[in-house]
Design a protein around this motif. Structure first.
Motif, PDB file in Angstrom:
ATOM      1  N   VAL A 167       0.771  -1.157   0.029  1.00 36.33           N
ATOM      2  CA  VAL A 167       0.153   0.092   0.010  1.00 36.33           C
ATOM      3  C   VAL A 167       0.663   1.305  -0.073  1.00 36.33           C
ATOM      4  O   VAL A 167       1.770   1.531   0.900  1.00 36.33           O
ATOM      5  CB  VAL A 167      -0.892   0.122   1.242  1.00 36.33           C
ATOM      6  CG1 VAL A 167      -1.787   1.319   1.508  1.00 36.33           C
ATOM      7  CG2 VAL A 167      -1.626  -1.277   1.338  1.00 36.33           C
ATOM      8  N   ALA A 174      -3.001   6.334  -1.232  1.00 40.47           N
ATOM      9  CA  ALA A 174      -4.144   5.653  -0.440  1.00 40.47           C
ATOM     10  C   ALA A 174      -5.028   6.649   0.176  1.00 40.47           C
ATOM     11  O   ALA A 174      -5.175   7.497   0.216  1.00 40.47           O
ATOM     12  CB  ALA A 174      -3.231   4.786   0.368  1.00 40.47           C
ATOM     13  N   ASP A 180      -4.660   3.188  -4.279  1.00 39.98           N
ATOM     14  CA  ASP A 180      -5.056   2.062  -3.272  1.00 39.98           C
ATOM     15  C   ASP A 180      -5.937   2.511  -2.262  1.00 39.98           C
ATOM     16  O   ASP A 180      -6.056   3.650  -1.717  1.00 39.98           O
ATOM     17  CB  ASP A 180      -3.601   1.644  -2.464  1.00 39.98           C
ATOM     18  CG  ASP A 180      -2.411   1.147  -3.133  1.00 39.98           C
ATOM     19  OD1 ASP A 180      -2.820   0.514  -4.161  1.00 39.98           O
ATOM     20  OD2 ASP A 180      -1.417   1.521  -2.843  1.00 39.98           O
ATOM     21  N   TYR A 240      -8.610   1.067  -9.669  1.00 37.12           N
ATOM     22  CA  TYR A 240      -8.047   1.208  -8.241  1.00 37.12           C
ATOM     23  C   TYR A 240      -7.526  -0.206  -7.569  1.00 37.12           C
ATOM     24  O   TYR A 240      -8.021  -1.394  -8.103  1.00 37.12           O
ATOM     25  CB  TYR A 240      -9.254   1.801  -7.353  1.00 37.12           C
ATOM     26  CG  TYR A 240      -9.465   3.070  -7.733  1.00 37.12           C
ATOM     27  CD1 TYR A 240      -8.619   4.240  -7.502  1.00 37.12           C
ATOM     28  CD2 TYR A 240     -10.850   3.293  -8.564  1.00 37.12           C
ATOM     29  CE1 TYR A 240      -8.806   5.374  -7.773  1.00 37.12           C
ATOM     30  CE2 TYR A 240     -11.138   4.665  -8.784  1.00 37.12           C
ATOM     31  CZ  TYR A 240     -10.255   5.699  -8.422  1.00 37.12           C
ATOM     32  OH  TYR A 240     -10.356   7.150  -8.755  1.00 37.12           O
ATOM     33  N   ARG A 241      -6.899  -0.248  -6.522  1.00 35.61           N
ATOM     34  CA  ARG A 241      -6.526  -1.660  -5.800  1.00 35.61           C
ATOM     35  C   ARG A 241      -7.139  -1.461  -4.414  1.00 35.61           C
ATOM     36  O   ARG A 241      -6.757  -1.018  -3.330  1.00 35.61           O
ATOM     37  CB  ARG A 241      -5.080  -1.618  -5.839  1.00 35.61           C
ATOM     38  CG  ARG A 241      -4.191  -1.615  -7.141  1.00 35.61           C
ATOM     39  CD  ARG A 241      -2.799  -1.099  -7.041  1.00 35.61           C
ATOM     40  NE  ARG A 241      -2.276  -1.431  -5.879  1.00 35.61           N
ATOM     41  CZ  ARG A 241      -1.543  -2.553  -5.433  1.00 35.61           C
ATOM     42  NH1 ARG A 241      -1.290  -3.463  -6.551  1.00 35.61           N
ATOM     43  NH2 ARG A 241      -1.028  -2.762  -4.397  1.00 35.61           N
TER      44      ARG A 241
END
Length: 237
Positions: free
Chosen positions: A24, A29, A169, A193-194
């Motif tokens: 991350v 994030a 993230d 996106y993750r």
């Protein structure tokens, strides 16, 4: 495994997750809090008044609060989603649409007494009912967005807000696991996106099997799954 502390933006926090460890980027994030609002997760809210057991949602509040505190210390932005409708319910969808039918059946718009002494209305904007539960109340600088469908990306400013913040993230929390959270995670993945879903920071009132099914789908197809403690360790405590 080397884990960076949360204090330096741009460093990677390696989180033990399923199906495997995920990096991350703290400078790219955001925490997304899905629908942790009074109607869903508070005593006296719509779910509670309907006789629904909200204990699984209440159990998600404390770990989510710890995640929010750690994220803020790390300089990670927090984005809240609230499921809510205009007072005239005109944004609930056309007559006979599935969204309109299920929310009408759930009593959306009905006037109810609110615990704060006001007259509430189930899932109506500007009432006690759609405020974020006090234990997770937004702080100055946080982003709060309204939504009218299960996905946080449908007809909202979520994608634009995340891109403005430079986010890749997503640390995803909220309710319910197999409905609004899953819908939001799917749409996040479709937009590249993750998503990392924190399993103990969500809950499903429709049954544990639906909660677990979503977590399996996420780790196989849409992102990663971890516990809040895994994230906190990666953030240096």
């Amino acid at each position: 495994m080397h884990q960076e502390t949360a204090s330096a933006a741009g460093r990677l926090a390696v989180v033990e997750a399923r199906p495997g460890p995920v990096e991350v980027d703290l400078a790219a994030a955001a925490v997304v809090v899905v629908d942790m609002q009074n109607d869903f997760a508070a005593k006296g809210g719509g779910n509670d008044l309907a006789g629904i057991d909200i204990s699984v949602l209440r159990a998600a509040i404390a770990p989510t609060a710890r995640v929010l505190a750690a994220a803020r210390r790390a300089g990670v932005p927090v984005v809240y989603l609230r499921h809510e409708y205009l007072p005239d319910l005109s944004d609930m969808g056309p007559l006979g649409s599935k969204n309109q039918l299920i929310h009408t059946a759930a009593g959306v718009g009905r006037r109810v007494p609110a615990p704060d002494g006001s007259v509430g209305r189930i899932l109506v904007r500007g009432t006690w009912n759609t405020e974020i539960v006090p234990e997770l109340a937004p702080e100055p600088g946080d982003t709060v967005l309204s939504k009218t469908r299960f996905s946080g990306f449908h007809a909202t400013g979520l994608d634009a807000a995340l891109r403005r913040l430079g986010v890749r993230d997503l640390l995803v929390t909220g309710c319910t696991t197999s409905v609004c959270l899953e819908s939001t995670v799917r749409d996040a993945m479709f937009r590249d996106y993750r998503p990392l879903v924190l399993a103990d920071c969500t809950g499903e009132i429709q049954g544990e099997e639906h909660h677990e099914s979503t977590l399996v789908l996420v780790e196989r197809l849409f992102g990663w799954v971890a516990r809040s403690a895994d994230l906190l360790r990666a953030l240096g405590g």
